[in-house]
Write a protein that holds these residues in place. Structure first.
Motif, PDB file in Angstrom:
ATOM      1  N   GLY A 125      42.795  51.936  53.265  1.00 58.99           N
ATOM      2  CA  GLY A 125      42.574  52.985  54.201  1.00 58.99           C
ATOM      3  C   GLY A 125      41.450  53.587  53.959  1.00 58.99           C
ATOM      4  O   GLY A 125      40.967  54.579  54.592  1.00 58.99           O
ATOM      5  N   PHE A 126      40.438  53.337  52.957  1.00 60.48           N
ATOM      6  CA  PHE A 126      39.141  53.628  52.766  1.00 60.48           C
ATOM      7  C   PHE A 126      38.137  53.283  53.979  1.00 60.48           C
ATOM      8  O   PHE A 126      38.191  52.080  54.447  1.00 60.48           O
ATOM      9  N   ARG A 127      37.378  54.280  54.463  1.00 61.48           N
ATOM     10  CA  ARG A 127      36.290  53.868  55.364  1.00 61.48           C
ATOM     11  C   ARG A 127      34.776  54.235  54.806  1.00 61.48           C
ATOM     12  O   ARG A 127      34.903  55.539  54.398  1.00 61.48           O
ATOM     13  N   PRO A 128      33.848  53.477  54.776  1.00 63.52           N
ATOM     14  CA  PRO A 128      32.434  53.924  54.336  1.00 63.52           C
ATOM     15  C   PRO A 128      32.013  55.039  55.271  1.00 63.52           C
ATOM     16  O   PRO A 128      32.530  54.870  56.767  1.00 63.52           O
ATOM     17  N   ASP A 129      31.220  55.905  54.688  1.00 63.13           N
ATOM     18  CA  ASP A 129      30.775  57.112  55.664  1.00 63.13           C
ATOM     19  C   ASP A 129      29.793  56.604  56.627  1.00 63.13           C
ATOM     20  O   ASP A 129      29.886  56.890  57.866  1.00 63.13           O
ATOM     21  N   SER A 130      29.045  55.602  56.264  1.00 56.59           N
ATOM     22  CA  SER A 130      28.228  54.884  57.421  1.00 56.59           C
ATOM     23  C   SER A 130      27.830  53.390  56.923  1.00 56.59           C
ATOM     24  O   SER A 130      27.549  53.086  55.943  1.00 56.59           O
ATOM     25  N   TRP A 131      28.296  52.709  58.140  1.00 50.96           N
ATOM     26  CA  TRP A 131      28.099  51.301  57.765  1.00 50.96           C
ATOM     27  C   TRP A 131      26.667  50.797  57.553  1.00 50.96           C
ATOM     28  O   TRP A 131      26.510  49.833  56.833  1.00 50.96           O
ATOM     29  N   SER A 132      25.815  51.612  58.024  1.00 48.42           N
ATOM     30  CA  SER A 132      24.402  50.913  58.071  1.00 48.42           C
ATOM     31  C   SER A 132      23.964  51.116  56.451  1.00 48.42           C
ATOM     32  O   SER A 132      22.948  50.589  56.154  1.00 48.42           O
ATOM     33  N   LEU A 133      24.704  52.068  55.594  1.00 53.64           N
ATOM     34  CA  LEU A 133      24.251  52.018  54.409  1.00 53.64           C
ATOM     35  C   LEU A 133      24.963  50.856  53.445  1.00 53.64           C
ATOM     36  O   LEU A 133      24.536  51.044  52.050  1.00 53.64           O
TER      37      LEU A 133
END
Ligand SMILES: Nc1ncnc2c1ncn2[C@@H]1O[C@H](COP(=O)(O)OP(=O)(O)OP(=O)(O)O)[C@@H](O)[C@H]1O
Ligand SMILES: [Mg+2]
Lengths: 248, 269
Positions: A125-133
């Motif tokens: 269920g974890f989602r990175p804050d910003s995929w671009s990073l």
């Protein structure tokens, strides 16, 4: 074909062929993620820390990289005992090249392992804050992997057999992990703990990785990456000196 | 003294702490010869080979192999020889071909030549049909043959064989020596070997040197040694020269361990 490449490839092949090892080493991060992530989550949230799973995920990724990397380095002891190290030592190749090849291979393996754990955190269920990073996150992962493979190799260069392995696990690897801030925030720590955290190189790796994944860091990321790189250089220097002194 | 010596050692000494494993030995091996280095357990044969092959630094003394000083120019020396170690040295988790490939790349053998030689050598040691099998599934004899093939990929001038036939059946042993002899006569490869099988040494070696307690105690053709000791064969000459005391009492711990390993894991170690 190039010498570095073939030494690197050997480590990758050995890794991909040891399914049991890959799967076995996923048990621990999964346990941490689920037991701690979901178990402590409500408390962490109540204390105003936000989602503990989000906070924990980078720490658990770093943990699996740390363990795999140190182990990849230490694995050299087996090469020594099974004799393969001799084969590389009589080849007309500088020892430094052999060490760098091994370290790159081990670090790639550790990064792959970290990537698999990253996928597991997504499932949890974890989602990175910003995929671009994300590329930055992978860079952090590789840097952590390199640093601790180099440390593992340096240690293995001064050990003749696996007898000291428990000692290293309990007095080096575990403290590196538990004092790194992988499990807890670094604000308002008791002063002794705060000092220990600052001495632990993994703290900077975890913090940089956390910044690139959830956008929150305790230190500026440039500083963290700088300190980690410094440790890498130090471990490589000490390691290559120890490695060059091995007599078989 | 032979004029065209490919290996020379002068007063070669190796100490481990205050134990002297090799004690001021001197010898020469002429180019193109099969030279057998004999001696009881713990005599210092492997230690001598390790110094010749850059794995150990001599405590004192001079060495040259193929015109190169292995202490000063390690890479230069390493290019000149191939070696089959006393203990196994393959990567068990790789296949036969992958082990050979890795060796070829380490020695800078170019791609197309490398593949050609690997195919030839695998055929030569009868492992062509097992080329893609993991080495951990090989028998002791197959591993040994693979190590021999591996040591030849870069076409060395000198081949070091440290007890190459330990744990092998008579068929494989005969085949191996036949092959070594062929390499020696056809390619002019110098062979430096150790073995505890005296008949083998007598049959294959042009000259033998006998070492005991770190010193060279006799050198010559096996006929010369037999004559000198007034015995019937090389084995008796060897026993006459080295005495029949067991070497266990003065062998160090490491030696015991290696012997125990050999006994308990025949063919593997
Ligand atoms: N690294 C080491 N440290 C201490 N002692 C050593 C070391 N290597 C070898 N020795 C000792 O040096 C002596 C000579 O050993 P070496 O392996 O050269 O004997 P060897 O002639 O090859 O015997 P074998 O026929 O059993 O193989 C032995 O007593 C051995 O225990
Ligand atoms: Mg020996």
């Amino acid at each position: 074909m190039n010498v570095l490449y073939i030494l690197w490839l050997r480590q990758i092949k050995r890794y991909l062929r040891s399914r049991a090892r890959i799967i076995g080493s996923l048990g621990q991060p999964i346990l941490f993620l689920f037991a701690l992530g979901f178990g402590l989550g409500p408390m962490f949230q109540k204390g105003g820390g936000g989602s503990y799973l989000d906070f924990l995920a980078p720490g658990v990724i770093a943990m699996s990289i740390l363990f795999t990397a140190i182990f990849s380095g230490i694995e050299m002891i087996w090469d020594r005992q099974f004799g393969f190290l001799k084969e590389t030592f009589v080849a007309p190749v500088p020892r430094l090249t052999i060490m760098v090849g091994r370290t790159l291979g081990g670090a790639t393996v550790a990064t792959l392992q970290g990537f698999i754990v990253f996928l597991i955190t997504l499932i949890a269920g974890f989602r990175p804050d910003s995929w671009s990073l994300l590329p930055l996150a992978f860079l952090c992962m590789f840097l952590i992997a390199l640093t601790f493979t180099a440390l593992g190799t340096a240690i293995a260069s001064s050990m003749e057999d696996m007898q000291g392995f428990q000692l290293i696990m309990n007095f080096l690897v575990m403290p590196l992990f538990f004092l790194s801030g992988a499990l807890f925030p670094l604000d308002n720590l008791p002063s002794i703990l705060a000092i220990l955290v600052r001495i632990d190189p993994l703290s900077y790796g975890v913090d940089a990785l956390r910044f690139s994944l959830i956008g929150v860091g305790h230190w500026p990321i440039g500083m963290s990456l700088g300190i980690l790189s410094g440790c890498l250089v130090l471990f490589m220097l000490v390691g290559s000196w120890l490695f060059s002194r091995i007599e078989l | 003294m032979p004029t065209d010596a490919i290996i020379t050692a002068q007063d070669l000494t190796k100490k481990f702490g205050d134990f002297t494993a090799v004690n001021g030995i001197s010898f020469e091996v002429p180019r193109g010869e099969i030279f057998a280095f004999l001696g009881p357990n713990g005599a210092g044969k492997t230690t001598t080979i390790k110094m010749l092959t850059t794995l150990l630094h001599p405590t004192s003394g001079q060495l040259t192999i193929a015109g190169v000083d292995p202490v000063k120019d390690q890479a230069g020396a390493r290019r000149t020889f191939g070696i089959v170690f006393q203990d196994p040295s393959l990567d068990d988790e790789l296949t036969a071909v992958e082990n050979l490939e890795l060796h070829g790349v380490l020695y800078g053998v170019a791609g197309s030549i490398r593949r050609k030689r690997i195919d030839e050598l695998l055929g030569y040691v009868d492992l062509a049909d097992r080329r893609d099998d993991l080495v951990k599934h090989f028998s002791g004899g197959m591993k040994r043959r693979l190590e021999i093939a591996r040591s030849l990929i870069h076409h060395p001038q000198i081949l070091f064989l440290d007890e190459p036939t330990v744990g092998l059946d008579p068929q494989t042993r005969n085949k191996l020596w036949e092959y070594i002899r062929k390499l020696n006569s056809e390619e002019g490869m110098t062979v430096f070997l150790t073995t505890h099988y005296m008949e083998e040494a007598a049959k294959i070696a042009g000259r033998v040197a006998i070492m005991d307690h770190g010193r060279l105690i006799a050198q010559g053709t096996s006929d010369q040694l037999i004559e000198q000791t007034k015995t019937a064969n090389l084995e008796d000459a060897f026993l006459a020269l080295t005495g029949d005391a067991l070497r266990d009492e003065d062998a160090s711990n490491a030696d015991h361990m290696r012997m125990a390993q050999k006994m308990w894991r025949p063919g593997r170690r």
